[in-house]
Design a protein around this motif. Structure first.
Motif, PDB file in Angstrom:
ATOM      1  N   LYS A  54     -32.958   7.281  -2.890  1.00  0.00           N
ATOM      2  CA  LYS A  54     -31.478   6.999  -3.531  1.00  0.00           C
ATOM      3  C   LYS A  54     -30.644   7.757  -2.437  1.00  0.00           C
ATOM      4  CE  LYS A  54     -29.169   9.995  -7.167  1.00  0.00           C
ATOM      5  NZ  LYS A  54     -28.484  11.018  -6.363  1.00  0.00           N
TER       6      LYS A  54
ATOM      7  N   LYS B  56     -20.534   3.341 -16.443  1.00  0.00           N
ATOM      8  CA  LYS B  56     -20.070   4.603 -15.666  1.00  0.00           C
ATOM      9  C   LYS B  56     -21.473   5.330 -15.259  1.00  0.00           C
ATOM     10  CE  LYS B  56     -17.038   6.942 -13.288  1.00  0.00           C
ATOM     11  NZ  LYS B  56     -16.106   8.039 -13.877  1.00  0.00           N
TER      12      LYS B  56
ATOM     13  N   LEU C 266     -22.818   6.211 -11.397  1.00  0.00           N
ATOM     14  CA  LEU C 266     -23.098   7.475 -11.044  1.00  0.00           C
ATOM     15  C   LEU C 266     -24.843   7.738 -10.610  1.00  0.00           C
ATOM     16  CD1 LEU C 266     -20.994   9.393 -13.354  1.00  0.00           C
ATOM     17  CD2 LEU C 266     -20.239   8.987 -11.126  1.00  0.00           C
ATOM     18  N   PHE C 267     -25.456   7.242 -11.362  1.00  0.00           N
ATOM     19  CA  PHE C 267     -26.801   7.694 -11.300  1.00  0.00           C
ATOM     20  C   PHE C 267     -27.692   6.585 -10.593  1.00  0.00           C
ATOM     21  CE2 PHE C 267     -25.158  10.175 -14.723  1.00  0.00           C
ATOM     22  CZ  PHE C 267     -24.769  11.222 -14.227  1.00  0.00           C
TER      23      PHE C 267
ATOM     24  N   ASN D  56     -26.406   4.181  -8.561  1.00  0.00           N
ATOM     25  CA  ASN D  56     -25.768   3.417  -7.539  1.00  0.00           C
ATOM     26  C   ASN D  56     -25.544   1.950  -8.007  1.00  0.00           C
ATOM     27  OD1 ASN D  56     -25.985   4.966  -5.155  1.00  0.00           O
ATOM     28  ND2 ASN D  56     -28.035   4.736  -5.508  1.00  0.00           N
TER      29      ASN D  56
ATOM     30  N   GLN E 149     -27.347  16.560 -14.084  1.00  0.00           N
ATOM     31  CA  GLN E 149     -26.233  15.894 -13.863  1.00  0.00           C
ATOM     32  C   GLN E 149     -26.029  14.714 -15.031  1.00  0.00           C
ATOM     33  OE1 GLN E 149     -26.217  14.371  -9.846  1.00  0.00           O
ATOM     34  NE2 GLN E 149     -25.243  16.282  -9.143  1.00  0.00           N
TER      35      GLN E 149
ATOM     36  N   ILE F  34     -19.121  14.717  -8.590  1.00  0.00           N
ATOM     37  CA  ILE F  34     -19.717  13.381  -8.995  1.00  0.00           C
ATOM     38  C   ILE F  34     -18.905  12.987 -10.191  1.00  0.00           C
ATOM     39  CG2 ILE F  34     -21.415  14.632 -10.271  1.00  0.00           C
ATOM     40  CD1 ILE F  34     -23.259  12.275  -9.912  1.00  0.00           C
ATOM     41  N   PHE F  35     -18.432  13.875 -10.827  1.00  0.00           N
ATOM     42  CA  PHE F  35     -17.794  13.276 -12.060  1.00  0.00           C
ATOM     43  C   PHE F  35     -16.101  13.170 -12.033  1.00  0.00           C
ATOM     44  CE2 PHE F  35     -21.345  15.349 -14.293  1.00  0.00           C
ATOM     45  CZ  PHE F  35     -22.087  13.977 -14.364  1.00  0.00           C
TER      46      PHE F  35
END
Lengths: 587, 302
Positions: free
Chosen positions: A302, A363, A367-368, A370, A433, B86-87
């Protein structure tokens, strides 16, 4: 004195190894693989994780396997001579075993010569899986399916010794090469279980000789030999000299034909002389080893994704110039956030829909993952029958306005009256996250979430004990059939079964029950699609994504593609040794 | 009759106190500290941290830490002082909110461990005998459990969150102070002033609290400052391991985030958290050193 001897042995061993590596450099046809976890052992009945089952699959074989070059995944005979004869009622499966298949040479056989495989070996191997004393980890696969096997297991769980000679009605040999299964009820996915390492053939002489140590002494019929398994960082297999005549397939799906996968068509397998499996747990060393050409292919870590792959999803120039190529393929899985349907709160469909609509899957993909995953519309992933192409669920976010309206309709305008909802997830940075992200998304419509991180075993325990409200988890396919995904929502399958959310919809259950005993047919696919639509419409979970694998491979590795069922793949891979020498100079 | 006589003696001793000529240990210590510039700076910094955490706890500042202020992973700039995470949340605000967690954990955990350590230590040292043996046995056993294991076990038992963090850190850090206090109390309990108190009919509690404790209290102050910063560091480690506070920013979770982000070149979260932590831990350490110099009678006059 004793110490001295053992030292001497060690010296001999080391020089032996050096000898091997030298010889190996001469032929150059060595496959170098890497795995990120240690291997538990080489006993098929304990191979319940991806890494162990892949290792088991190099030495052992089963009745069936997936055709290497056909998609959608198709079962073909491996140790069976042909696909089985299935009776009218779908209960009796009769297999002819391939003749002339030899076990690897081993001291446990008379004269050290491997003997021929017979139908009785499968009866023995499958009984071993059911053996109550051994507690095989794949028992769930056949639990309640084969006639008389559960009774056999129960009987011997109370007796001190297990008698393998007692005949089980559903698992019999008719003659030396004929094997017959009788099932309790129709189970069309039965054949898939015969392609899983749990049911692979072992020889009883070998089990008898090594006893507990059998785990470390794999003797099968497969393309590669591993004399002794040791828990080291390197596992080295050599080609089996008396492997039967098995040829590289001459047929392929269009996608593989055009990609040049048929160059080796008709050649005797395995194509390489040696397989070296490197156990490298940390992702960065694995990555560096790949870049140096010491590993033939790798899934992109990642953290290195941005440096290797450009925003337009092509490989960056730096790697292309080294002859590395990128493979992208969807994997058969789904990530999701499940509601606990035991709670009155979540039996309110409008609340579930509102929360599903508030969740911004696009989204979260960015974010998680790619931006590489496919947002899931419902439970069945693309690539298997039951998935509906281009279907868009009406409850797929983000649509905050609609979500707010539904929340009001559910009886909680602006989230008033709702308790704080807990969200359980595994511990680990990314999971935390993701949890924070869910919390943030739900806050938009006034739903308050509390994130709780748990170690993986504790999370599973909590789910089984129904001590959760919301939880985030994923499911990967055991076999390429939508049944494997739809069963996650089948009411009677609830905890401790795979339906951890406890979703129970009579209409869905009825459809599932009907389809579960049907053979593959357009009617069954229609039922699958119907269930898939219900699963989208009722929002029993907040769907996440179907992930994609991004794999890099060196130019000298031939015939490699990333697949969901990797067992036995090594025999089809080839190394272009001349090209490898040239490429290594450049790296 | 006896009652009145004790009272009269007490009055005499009370009269004597105002007549002391030399400065007390405390006056001297204060003077020393006010003269030490480094210690004063540290004190001011710790004061600022305390102020920030009080304001943040009251919701005056950093209440909007969860708000998205910009794009994901925006680098530090005039607009985003320490960049965004990140957010797209401001790292600076998260750092401030993390200060509240760190300072409150430091304060509460140190208080808990001081209470336990002083109570057990003075009881053991004062009464001796079986009581002492038992307490020594107890804390020796207790300390033989690896601290991190104990912390993990406690956080499993009590669930995760700020309260269990306070308790867990408080319960695991009292042993050293307990030892020190026990030793000091043992030294003091046979001194003349304690014998005098005994002769005057003072009870155990009176002797211990009124007479002995003021003479060992400098140890408490020093240990308190050391435990304070240890608690802050441990909180960061636990949060990094995912065992700390949940659902709110902490320096530890910021560093945990950074573990993955560094491969993308995102260093600002790590930078902000470690900078904030380093400054406060360093200040408390310097302050603790200065306090020890000032309060330890053995170092007097150096």
């Amino acid at each position: 004195m004793k110490k001295f001897t053992s030292l001497l042995v060690a010296l001999v061993l080391i020089s032996g190894l050096i000898g091997c590596t030298k010889k190996n450099k001469d032929t150059g046809r060595t496959l170098n693989l890497s795995i990120p976890q240690e291997v538990k052992g080489m006993d098929p009945i304990y191979a319940n994780d991806r890494y162990s089952s892949n290792e088991v699959g190099r030495v052992y074989e089963g009745l069936l396997e997936y055709h290497y070059l056909k998609r959608p995944y198709t079962l073909v005979p491996n140790l069976a001579d042909a696909m089985p004869v299935v009776s009218e009622d779908g209960l009796t499966y009769t297999f002819k075993i391939r003749k002339g298949v030899m076990f690897h040479d081993d001291a446990s056989f008379p004269n050290g010569k491997g003997r021929e495989l017979v139908a009785e070996d499968f009866v023995y191997s499958i009984k071993r899986l059911a053996d109550p004393k051994l507690q095989g980890l794949g028992w769930w696969l056949l639990d309640g399916k084969v006639k008389g096997l559960n009774e056999w297991r129960k009987k011997y769980s109370e007796l001190p010794k297990v008698d393998y000679t007692e005949v089980v009605e559903g698992l019999k040999t008719l003659d030396k090469y004929t094997l017959q299964f009788k099932l309790n009820k129709p189970f069309p996915q039965f054949l898939y279980s015969l392609a899983m390492p749990f049911t692979f053939a072992v020889a009883k002489e070998v089990v008898a000789k090594y006893g507990q140590e059998f785990l470390n002494h794999p003797v099968g019929t497969g393309p590669f030999i591993l004399p002794v398994f040791q828990q080291t960082k390197k596992i080295t297999y050599v080609k089996s000299p008396n492997f039967r005549k098995k040829l590289y397939p001459t047929e392929a799906s269009e996608e593989f034909k055009t990609a040049g996968f048929l160059e080796d068509a008709g050649k005797q397998l395995p194509l390489v002389d040696k397989v070296v499996v490197n156990v490298i747990i940390e992702s960065q060393p694995r990555w560096l080893n790949f870049l140096k050409g010491k590993i033939d292919f790798i899934g992109i870590p990642k953290d290195n994704f941005d440096s290797a792959v450009t925003p337009s999803r092509t490989l960056s120039e730096e790697y292309i110039s080294k002859g590395i190529s990128l493979l992208v393929n969807p994997s058969l899985d789904i990530t999701y956030t499940a509601f606990n349907h035991d709670l009155k709160l979540f039996q309110n469909v409008d609340l579930r829909r509102a929360m599903a609509l508030a969740y911004d899957v696009v989204k979260s993909n960015e974010l998680f993952y790619n931006n590489t995953a496919l947002p899931a519309q419902s439970v069945v992933p693309p690539g298997i029958a039951g998935n509906i192409k281009n279907y868009v669920s009406s409850f797929r976010g983000p649509n905050v306005d609609e979500a707010k309206k539904l929340l009001a309709k559910a009886g909680y305008p602006e989230g008033k009256g709702l308790p704080i909802i807990t969200y359980d997830c595994p511990s680990g940075t990314v999971s935390r996250q993701i949890g924070e992200y869910v919390k943030k998304q739900m806050a938009q419509i006034g739903v308050r979430i509390k994130v709780i991180n748990n170690p993986w075993p504790e999370l599973q325990k909590k789910i089984t004990k129904r001590q959760v409200m919301l939880y985030g988890i994923a499911w990967g396919a055991d076999y390429p059939d939508a049944e494997n995904f739809l069963q996650l929502l089948y009411g009677p399958n609830k905890s401790p079964g795979a339906n951890g959310s406890g979703y129970n919809n009579p209409e869905f259950n009825k459809l599932f029950k009907t389809s579960s005993i049907m053979q593959d047919s357009p009617e069954r696919t229609a039922l699958y699609e119907k269930m898939n639509r219900i699963a989208a419409d009722q929002a029993p979970w907040i769907y996440g994504v179907h992930r994609q694998n991004f794999t890099l491979r060196h130019s000298f590795l031939k015939n490699y593609m990333s697949t969901d069922f990797e067992t036995g793949q090594a025999q089809y891979l080839n190394i272009d040794s001349k090209l490898k020498v040239k490429v290594l100079e450049k790296l | 009759m006896a009652h009145t006589s004790v009272q009269s003696v007490d009055e005499i001793s009370l009269e004597k106190i105002p007549s002391r000529k030399s400065k007390s240990l405390w006056d001297q210590a204060m003077e020393n500290i006010f003269r030490d510039k480094m210690a004063m700076t540290s004190l001011i910094i710790v004061g600022i941290y305390a102020l920030i955490s009080i304001l943040s706890a009251l919701g005056v500042i950093a209440a909007d830490w969860a708000v998205e202020v910009g794009p994901s992973y925006a680098p530090p700039s005039g607009e985003f002082l320490f960049g965004t995470d990140i957010f797209g949340r401001s790292v600076f605000t998260k750092m401030i909110k993390g200060t509240e967690v760190a300072m409150s954990v430091g304060l509460v955990a140190a208080c808990i461990s001081v209470v336990i350590g002083v109570t057990l230590g003075s009881i053991a040292g004062y009464f001796g005998g079986k009581v002492d043996e038992f307490i020594v046995w107890f804390y020796t056993c207790f300390q033989s459990i690896p601290t991190i294991m104990l912390l993990v076990a406690l956080s499993f038992v009590m669930g995760r969150g700020l309260v269990s963090m306070y308790v867990a850190l408080g319960l695991t850090s009292w042993v050293n102070l307990c030892r020190l206090i026990r030793g000091e109390v043992m030294r003091h309990k046979d001194r003349e002033y304690v014998q005098a108190a005994t002769a005057l009919g003072g009870g155990h509690a009176r002797k211990l609290i009124k007479h002995i404790f003021p003479n060992v209290s400098h140890l408490v102050i020093i240990s308190f400052s050391l435990m304070f910063q240890t608690a802050i560091k441990t909180e960061v480690i636990l949060s990094y391991l995912g065992l700390g506070v949940q659902g709110r920013p902490s320096w530890g979770t910021m560093i945990d985030d950074a573990k993955l982000e560094l491969a993308r070149g995102v260093w600002w979260q790590l930078g902000a958290a470690t900078l904030a932590m380093m400054i406060v831990v360093l200040s408390i350490n310097l302050l603790g050193d200065a306090l020890r110099d000032a309060l330890d009678p053995k170092l007097k006059g150096k």
